[in-house]
Scaffold this active site. Structure first.
Site, PDB file in Angstrom:
ATOM      1  CG  HIS A  27     117.627  -1.898  25.525  1.00  0.00           C
ATOM      2  ND1 HIS A  27     117.562  -0.728  26.248  1.00  0.00           N
ATOM      3  CD2 HIS A  27     118.379  -1.615  24.423  1.00  0.00           C
ATOM      4  CE1 HIS A  27     118.238   0.229  25.613  1.00  0.00           C
ATOM      5  NE2 HIS A  27     118.733  -0.281  24.504  1.00  0.00           N
TER       6      HIS A  27
ATOM      7  CB  CYS B  44     119.923   1.052  32.249  1.00  0.00           C
ATOM      8  SG  CYS B  44     118.414   0.233  31.919  1.00  0.00           S
TER       9      CYS B  44
HETATM   10  C1  CIR Z   1     117.390   5.388  25.775  1.00  0.00           C
HETATM   11  O1  CIR Z   1     116.325   5.392  25.176  1.00  0.00           O
HETATM   12  O2  CIR Z   1     118.434   5.065  25.225  1.00  0.00           O
HETATM   13  C2  CIR Z   1     117.416   5.794  27.235  1.00  0.00           C
HETATM   14  N1  CIR Z   1     116.452   6.819  27.469  1.00  0.00           N
HETATM   15  C3  CIR Z   1     117.135   4.610  28.127  1.00  0.00           C
HETATM   16  C4  CIR Z   1     118.194   3.561  28.030  1.00  0.00           C
HETATM   17  C5  CIR Z   1     117.955   2.434  28.968  1.00  0.00           C
HETATM   18  N2  CIR Z   1     118.988   1.469  28.850  1.00  0.00           N
HETATM   19  C6  CIR Z   1     118.833   0.177  28.989  1.00  0.00           C
HETATM   20  O3  CIR Z   1     117.718  -0.306  29.166  1.00  0.00           O
HETATM   21  N3  CIR Z   1     119.889  -0.591  28.872  1.00  0.00           N
END
Ligand code: CIR
Length: 266
Positions: free
Chosen positions: A165, A253
């Site tokens: 991200h 997150c």
């Molecule tokens: C994903 O791959 O969507 C989750 N395992 C991790 C999401 C992390 N979110 C973020 O960095 N905003």
């Protein structure tokens, strides 16, 4: 602390099924769910101690990545835009977050074929930087623009490489300082009037920081980058999210931070 922040932090419990989380850049390692829950509780406690009212979305044990609420909405003072996450497995996370946000903002909803993960979106004043990524496509960015320009926000697409991200590659740690990994962000963002702190080369994931007022929450596993932040005058608090980081999650997150405003009509 001295600041009255009047912030709401939307969070969601760590799911029992978290070991089935999406993974893009990391190899799968066993996540100790009980330990992840303790770390998450400490994170919530820290947000509360910094003046955030915690609004907890109902647990969803069958949705492995539900704890990462940041990806499910883009919130500004005037409106909350519920996203359509780029990973199909995450789309069912969104509705319950909408239920939690409805008391706080007018709601909008992204539609197919658009996809956006909130982790790709940095709101800085009236600028909204949106990373083009495997999770966020141009159709999603166009819909965000349509929703936000009504409120005089300018949506600015950003190219980056190598990170899941945009907020893994760069975050604003003060009005005038951005923290970034230069290998993942070839063009610096025009946030923060030019002051840059680069992550320590041994800590590529250290650019993800969560600013709450004048305090910055930062992963405890990145002491060398934290030294750089402190040297730049940024007050940091280390947070241990080592279990959540195995799921590619960081400090931004696990919450949606919004100013506490009265609900607006939709
Ligand atoms: C994903 O791959 O969507 C989750 N395992 C991790 C999401 C992390 N979110 C973020 O960095 N905003």
């Amino acid at each position: 602390m001295g600041e009255t922040l009047n912030l709401v932090a939307v969070t969601r419990p760590v799911s029992l099924s978290m070991n089935a989380c999406e993974l893009t850049h990391l190899s799968r390692e066993m996540i100790d769910v009980s330990r992840a829950r303790d770390q998450h509780a400490a994170y919530e406690g820290l947000l509360a101690s910094l003046g955030c009212e915690i609004v907890r979305v109902a647990a969803a044990d069958e949705l492995p990545d539900a704890v990462f609420v940041e990806d499910t909405a883009v919130v500004v003072d005037e409106v909350a835009i519920l996203t359509r996450p780029g990973a199909g497995s995450r789309r069912k996370e969104v509705a319950a977050v909408g239920d939690a946000l409805v008391d706080h903002r007018a709601l909008r909803q992204l539609e197919a074929p658009g996809t956006v993960d909130g982790g790709d979106v940095i709101v800085h004043g009236r600028d909204v930087f949106v990373g083009r990524s495997a999770r966020t496509n141009d159709a999603g960015i166009a819909q965000l623009r349509d929703f936000l320009e009504e409120y005089a926000y300018v949506v600015r697409p950003v190219n980056f490489v190598g990170a899941l991200h945009l907020k893994t590659a760069v975050t604003a740690v003060a009005d005038d300082i951005q923290l970034l990994n230069p290998r993942w962000l070839p063009e610096k963002l025009p946030v923060a009037a030019g002051r840059v702190v680069e992550v320590h080369p041994d800590e590529p994931f250290a650019a993800n920081a969560l600013r709450i007022g004048n305090t910055v929450l930062h992963g405890a596993q990145f002491p060398r980058t934290r030294e750089r932040l402190e040297a730049a005058g940024v007050h940091t608090i280390p947070v241990d999210l080592s279990e959540l980081s195995k799921a590619e999650g960081g400090v931004t997150c696990c919450s949606l931070i919004l100013r506490a405003l009265q609900a607006r009509s939709s």
